[in-house]
Design an enzyme around this catalytic site. Structure first.
Site, PDB file in Angstrom:
ATOM      1  N   ASP A 163       0.810  -1.089   0.097  1.00 45.05           N
ATOM      2  CA  ASP A 163      -0.154   0.107   0.114  1.00 45.05           C
ATOM      3  C   ASP A 163       0.902   1.298  -0.111  1.00 45.05           C
ATOM      4  OD1 ASP A 163       0.647  -0.735   2.747  1.00 45.05           O
ATOM      5  OD2 ASP A 163      -0.383   0.757   3.492  1.00 45.05           O
ATOM      6  N   GLU A 164       0.320   2.354  -0.795  1.00 48.37           N
ATOM      7  CA  GLU A 164       0.841   3.569  -0.509  1.00 48.37           C
ATOM      8  C   GLU A 164       2.245   3.745  -0.653  1.00 48.37           C
ATOM      9  OE1 GLU A 164      -2.262   5.463   3.025  1.00 48.37           O
ATOM     10  OE2 GLU A 164      -0.553   4.242   3.744  1.00 48.37           O
TER      11      GLU A 164
HETATM   12  C1  TNX Z   1      -3.887   3.956   5.490  1.00 51.77           C
HETATM   13  S1  TNX Z   1      -4.864   1.090   4.979  1.00 51.77           S
HETATM   14  C2  TNX Z   1      -2.868   3.096   5.764  1.00 51.77           C
HETATM   15  C3  TNX Z   1      -2.240   3.009   6.843  1.00 51.77           C
HETATM   16  C4  TNX Z   1      -2.760   3.805   7.859  1.00 51.77           C
HETATM   17  C5  TNX Z   1      -4.178   3.958   8.052  1.00 51.77           C
HETATM   18  C6  TNX Z   1      -4.613   4.642   8.841  1.00 51.77           C
HETATM   19  C7  TNX Z   1      -3.264   1.007   4.484  1.00 51.77           C
HETATM   20  C8  TNX Z   1      -3.215  -0.054   3.598  1.00 51.77           C
HETATM   21  N1  TNX Z   1      -2.621   2.016   4.647  1.00 51.77           N
HETATM   22  O1  TNX Z   1      -0.818   2.827   6.607  1.00 51.77           O
HETATM   23  O2  TNX Z   1      -2.199   3.436   9.179  1.00 51.77           O
HETATM   24  O3  TNX Z   1      -4.465   4.242   6.662  1.00 51.77           O
HETATM   25  O4  TNX Z   1      -6.086   4.904   9.019  1.00 51.77           O
END
Ligand code: TNX
Length: 520
Positions: A334-335
């Site tokens: 993710d991200e």
């Molecule tokens: C998004 S959900 C993220 C996390 C954060 C979260 C906080 C996801 C796959 N990545 O790194 O902790 O939001 O709500």
């Protein structure tokens, strides 16, 4: 004493003896019990079974596993009832007053996790195809006993159970929760406590988010600095911590005894600052980063074109797979905002190969669907429906964790002390009122592995805070994962949920007393 008096006393005595020996069972209605998740079918026969100091727990056959399930049940019931509840292996149905656990293949339709719980005035029987099914049935039995049964201290009975028959099995085979132990670290005992709570509501998977920018939480023997350095802090600068492989195995076994698997997650290529600060060679510029204790996301990446990166991942996946009996390995994904897509895609493709080399199936956050997915890969939908659909196009299964419904770190409303609200405020009705198979057009029941409720821990520092964010929403998700849509309705559910508060209290859970629920 004259003859008349003697005569009257005898009559009174006889009447008393008669009253106590033949007092008929209290009528009770099994349909009025607040069972969560709601069972597939309940038939009430309007009498009751009395658990007493004479009751025992009998299981059929000599299977050690059935003996363990019997032991689990005894451990739950003994402290509050004060009964000795001896455990006995039997070769046929036991006599009156007992609890009887039996593997029976009469109803092949029950699958692995289904069970039948039959309560007559004489006997409580839990029958299933597998010990796992019996274990799920045991959770229902807890809920048809008075709520004080959940207490750790001696309580007054009577321990009556309404008679009837419950036939039950889940809609989804994967019903999970995720705990982020990276942003804040949680001790083994707290993780075990969480496992116990989840097991009571028939969850069967706990996903541990074991690494992130702020901390590396699992010992990797071939890369010891990951925990030594990378595990030494957490959000806010506290001391952090990590699980040794022995402690991790202890968690795995504790979960296994409760018929739950552990899914380890090593988040990559982003969310890796803790690793990047522990080993300089994992960075493209060869320089170790500083430890990070803030809450920003999306700034870190493993160097995707260095050979050592894949040696590192291979070692981590190998060591962790060896101590993980469950079939899944979660690679995060993710991200990764600072990993260009043209690097991200080959990276995910390569890492899938490493995971499958160690005989695990890949799960990744929905972004991984941009890569070429191996058969048996699962895409965890959290934010982008388009990503999840790309997964479905590649025949991947989807694990449903929509942030707007299942994120347990989202605040209930603007007054909630902990948590975030970037996705939504999620009140209890919002957590309940949706269906995994109709949330996203193009993702139907046949595409869905199950549902999972993540608790991210940027703002969560201890078990009490975990409990407040998790309860009662995780109980809503338990029902969504187990109970067919046709059998679910918020207005009816909220009454059952309201009746759970006595159980939450007996278990010592610090739950959020939502104004949307008629707490009883
Ligand atoms: C998004 S959900 C993220 C996390 C954060 C979260 C906080 C996801 C796959 N990545 O790194 O902790 O939001 O709500």
């Amino acid at each position: 004493m004259n003859i008349v008096m003697k005569y009257s006393i005898s009559i009174i005595l006889i009447a008393l003896i008669f009253f106590f020996s033949c007092s008929s069972p209290t009528p009770k209605d099994l349909l009025k019990e607040s069972i969560i998740p709601k069972p597939t079918s309940v038939i009430a026969t309007n009498s009751s079974f009395l658990l007493s100091e004479k009751s025992g727990i009998c299981y059929e056959g000599s299977s050690e596993e059935m003996g363990s399930v019997a032991q689990y049940l005894a451990d739950k019931l003994r402290p509050s009832t004060g009964f000795s509840l001896p455990i006995q292996s039997v070769s046929q149905q036991p006599g009156s007053g007992n609890i009887y656990l039996v593997l029976s293949s009469d109803n092949a339709d029950l699958g692995n996790e289904g069970y039948e719980l039959e309560i007559t005035e004489d006997l409580v029987t839990i029958a299933a195809q597998t010990p796992e099914g019996v274990f799920r049935g045991v959770q229902t039995l807890r809920q048809v006993l008075p709520a004080q049964v959940e207490s750790n201290d001696l309580q007054e009975g009577p321990w009556e159970i309404a008679t009837g028959k419950i036939t039950d099995k889940p809609v989804y085979g994967y019903r999970g929760a995720m705990l982020d132990v990276a942003r804040h670290f949680f001790q083994v005992k707290d993780v075990k406590q969480y496992i116990d709570y989840l097991a009571a509501y028939k969850f069967n998977a706990l996903h541990l988010h074991l690494s992130d920018d702020q901390g590396w939480r699992i010992e990797i023997k071939s890369w010891p600095n990951l925990t030594e350095h990378g595990g030494s802090t957490q959000v806010g600068g506290g001391e952090g911590g990590f699980y040794t492989q022995e402690e991790y195995a202890e968690i795995v076994n504790y979960a296994k005894d409760r018929y739950m698997i552990i899914i380890p997650e090593i988040d990559m290529p982003g969310h890796t600052n803790a690793a990047l600060s522990s080993y300089a060679e994992l960075n493209c510029d060869g320089k170790a980063t500083d430890l990070y204790t803030g809450t920003r996301v999306g700034f870190s990446t493993l160097c995707t074109d260095k050979e050592v990166t894949y040696q590192f991942i291979d070692d981590v996946v190998r060591e962790l797979s060896e101590i993980t009996p469950g079939p899944y390995f979660h690679i995060g994904g993710d991200e990764s905002h600072v990993t260009p897509l043209e690097d991200y895609i080959p990276f995910v493709n390569k890492v899938q190969g490493i995971v499958s080399k160690y005989n695990k199936k890949v799960i990744g956050w929905d972004e991984i669907a941009n890569a070429t997915l191996l058969p048996n890969t699962t895409v965890q939908y959290w934010a982008e429906a388009d990503n999840a659909l790309k997964g479905v196009e590649q025949d991947a299964k989807v694990l449903m964790s929509p942030a707007t419904r299942t994120y347990l770190d989202m605040q209930y409303d603007s007054t909630t002390q902990w948590g975030l609200h970037w996705a939504a405020y999620i009140e209890v009705d919002e957590a309940y009122n949706w269906d995994p198979a109709s949330l996203v057009a193009g993702i139907g029941k046949e595409n869905i592995l199950g549902i999972e409720s993540p608790l991210w821990s940027e703002t969560i520092t201890n078990l009490e805070e975990i409990e407040y964010m998790v309860f009662p929403r995780v109980v809503c998700h338990a029902e969504i994962g187990w109970t067919d849509k046709s059998n679910r309705n918020w207005e009816e559910f909220k009454v059952r949920l309201g009746n759970q508060c006595k159980r939450f209290e007996a278990m010592g859970i610090n739950y959020y007393p939502s104004g949307f629920v008629p707490w009883n």
